[in-house]
Design an enzyme around this catalytic site. Sequence first.
Site, mmCIF file in Angstrom:
data_model
loop_
_atom_site.group_PDB
_atom_site.id
_atom_site.type_symbol
_atom_site.label_atom_id
_atom_site.label_comp_id
_atom_site.label_asym_id
_atom_site.label_seq_id
_atom_site.Cartn_x
_atom_site.Cartn_y
_atom_site.Cartn_z
ATOM 1 N N SER A 136 -3.214 -3.134 -0.191
ATOM 2 C CA SER A 136 -2.075 -3.847 0.390
ATOM 3 C C SER A 136 -2.501 -5.254 0.732
ATOM 4 O O SER A 136 -3.456 -5.460 1.492
ATOM 5 C CB SER A 136 -1.577 -3.112 1.645
ATOM 6 O OG SER A 136 -0.393 -3.689 2.140
ATOM 7 N N GLY A 137 -1.808 -6.260 0.206
ATOM 8 C CA GLY A 137 -2.255 -7.635 0.312
ATOM 9 C C GLY A 137 -2.287 -8.207 1.715
ATOM 10 O O GLY A 137 -3.166 -9.016 2.033
ATOM 11 N N HIS A 138 -1.348 -7.824 2.571
ATOM 12 C CA HIS A 138 -1.299 -8.466 3.883
ATOM 13 C C HIS A 138 -2.476 -8.074 4.767
ATOM 14 O O HIS A 138 -2.691 -8.682 5.818
ATOM 15 C CB HIS A 138 0.035 -8.178 4.581
ATOM 16 C CG HIS A 138 0.175 -6.796 5.128
ATOM 17 N ND1 HIS A 138 -0.016 -6.505 6.455
ATOM 18 C CD2 HIS A 138 0.516 -5.630 4.536
ATOM 19 C CE1 HIS A 138 0.204 -5.214 6.662
ATOM 20 N NE2 HIS A 138 0.520 -4.660 5.521
ATOM 21 N N ASN A 194 -8.200 3.829 8.972
ATOM 22 C CA ASN A 194 -7.492 2.765 9.662
ATOM 23 C C ASN A 194 -7.623 2.838 11.177
ATOM 24 O O ASN A 194 -7.569 1.818 11.860
ATOM 25 C CB ASN A 194 -6.008 2.772 9.283
ATOM 26 C CG ASN A 194 -5.340 4.113 9.519
ATOM 27 O OD1 ASN A 194 -5.821 5.143 9.057
ATOM 28 N ND2 ASN A 194 -4.228 4.116 10.234
ATOM 29 N N CYS A 205 1.546 1.653 11.900
ATOM 30 C CA CYS A 205 2.707 2.322 11.331
ATOM 31 C C CYS A 205 3.278 3.382 12.263
ATOM 32 O O CYS A 205 4.367 3.889 12.032
ATOM 33 C CB CYS A 205 2.343 2.960 9.987
ATOM 34 S SG CYS A 205 1.819 1.747 8.766
ATOM 35 N N GLY A 256 0.797 -1.221 0.000
ATOM 36 C CA GLY A 256 0.000 0.000 0.000
ATOM 37 C C GLY A 256 0.826 1.265 0.000
ATOM 38 O O GLY A 256 0.472 2.250 -0.659
ATOM 39 N N THR A 257 1.923 1.272 0.742
ATOM 40 C CA THR A 257 2.743 2.488 0.815
ATOM 41 C C THR A 257 3.314 2.840 -0.549
ATOM 42 O O THR A 257 3.280 4.000 -0.976
ATOM 43 C CB THR A 257 3.869 2.308 1.848
ATOM 44 O OG1 THR A 257 3.290 2.195 3.151
ATOM 45 C CG2 THR A 257 4.808 3.497 1.834
#
Length: 422
Positions: A241-243, A193, A367, A72-73
Amino acid sequence: MSDEIYLDASATEPVSSGVIEAMTPFLADAFGNPASVHQPGRTAARALAAAREAFAAGLGGKSGDVVFTSGGTESDNLAIKGIAMARMKRMGLCPAFHAGDETDGYQSGDGGSHGVGEDGQDAESRRPRIVISAVEHPAVSQAADWLGRWFGFEVVRVPVDRQAHIDLEALEDELAGRKGERTTLVSVMLANNEVGTIEPVSQIVEIAHAHHVPVHVDAVQAAGRIPIRFRDWDIDALAVSGHKFATPKGLGALMLRNRVPIEPLISGGGQEHGLRSGTQNVAGAVALAVAIGEANERMRDEWDAMVASRNKLIDAVRRVVPAAELTGDPEARLPGHASFVFPGVTGEALLVDLDAHGISCSSGSACAMGRHEVPPTLMAMGFDEDAAKSALRMSFARPLTGDQIDRVAYALEGSYTRLTQR
C-alpha cells in the site's frame, strides 16, 4: 505544528515532495489514457511501463509481476479471493452448495458441509481450505471469512507465540496429507502492523511449497521499511500500500507470479493483465515507483539510525514506566516500531492524553480505531483482555532525535501517572 511529534507512521505517512513533483506532469500535461493509440496516450503508456519496471525492481520483482491497485486492502482481496477461487476450480474442490436449499444455495455460518454429494463422495473430503495466521490484518482475515461464508471454505488460523511469530510446526501439520491437498492458499503478513514482528516468510514459503500450496504475503507494513526480495524469496503474491511509504492514499499494488492461477474480481476492459480492469492511474503508478525508490534509498542510509532510535525509545519507555511490557519480538521487528501494553490504563486513554501534548501515536491498528474492539492480535499472542486494551503503538519513518525521545518519555510518564491515579 512544528513542535508536534508524529509517531503513527504505521497508519500513514505524508506524501514526499519528490513524489508530488514526479506525479504533477501526469495530472496536468501528460494526462492521456495509456490505452489510447494517439501521441498523448503513447506518452502515458511509456510512463506507465517505466513506472511498472522501476516499482517492480524496488521490491525484487519483474515488471510483469506488477498489478496496480487502489491499495493494500484491494491487493489482499484480489490475491486471497482470486487465487483461492481459481485454485478451488482447478483442484476439483467443491463449494458448499445446499441441495434443495430455497435461499441462496450456499452454506451459511462457517461453510461446513458434511453430507454426501450426488457423486457419492464425502463433501468434507472435497471442501476447499485457506490457511492464514491468527494475527492477520482484517483485509486478509475478513477476505478469508468471506470465502468461508459464500463458498464453504474451511478457514484455518495458525496460532502464534507470545512474540507473534507463526507456529511453523502447526503450519506444517495443517498442510500435511489430505488437508494439504484441499488447501488452496497460505496467506501471512511479512511484518505485523500492531507489534512490529517480522515473520519468517522464507521458511513459510518453503513449507507451503513442499505441499504444492502457493503463498500470499501481506507486506503493507514492510514495504519501504525493510528490504523485500519478492522473487528471491519465491513468494507467489505480495500486497503493498503506497501511503505507508509516502504516496497519496488510494494507491497500491499486487506482485504476482504468472505461474499462479487467479480470477479477477473486477470485470471490464482487461487492464493490468486482465486482473484489474479500469483506466490506469498513470500519475499514481509514477508515485509508487518514485516512493519505493526513495524509501529504499532512505532505508539503506538510515537503517542503523532507525534501529538505534527504536531501541532508545524502548529503553526510555521502560525507564519511565517500569510496568510497561514490550510487545512483539525485541529484535526481529520493524526498525521504526515500538509497541507496549501498559497495565492499569487503556491504550485509548493514553493516546488521547499524549495527543493533547502534541504526540501522535496509536492504540492499535488504524483500521480498527473508533470501534473500541479488543485487539485480536494481542489476544492471539496470549495477552488477556485488559492487557490487550492497554496497547500503545509508536511508529516512525525517520530517526528520532534525543530531544524527541526525551519529550515522549516525559509526556508518557506524566500521562501514565495521571491515568493510574484517577
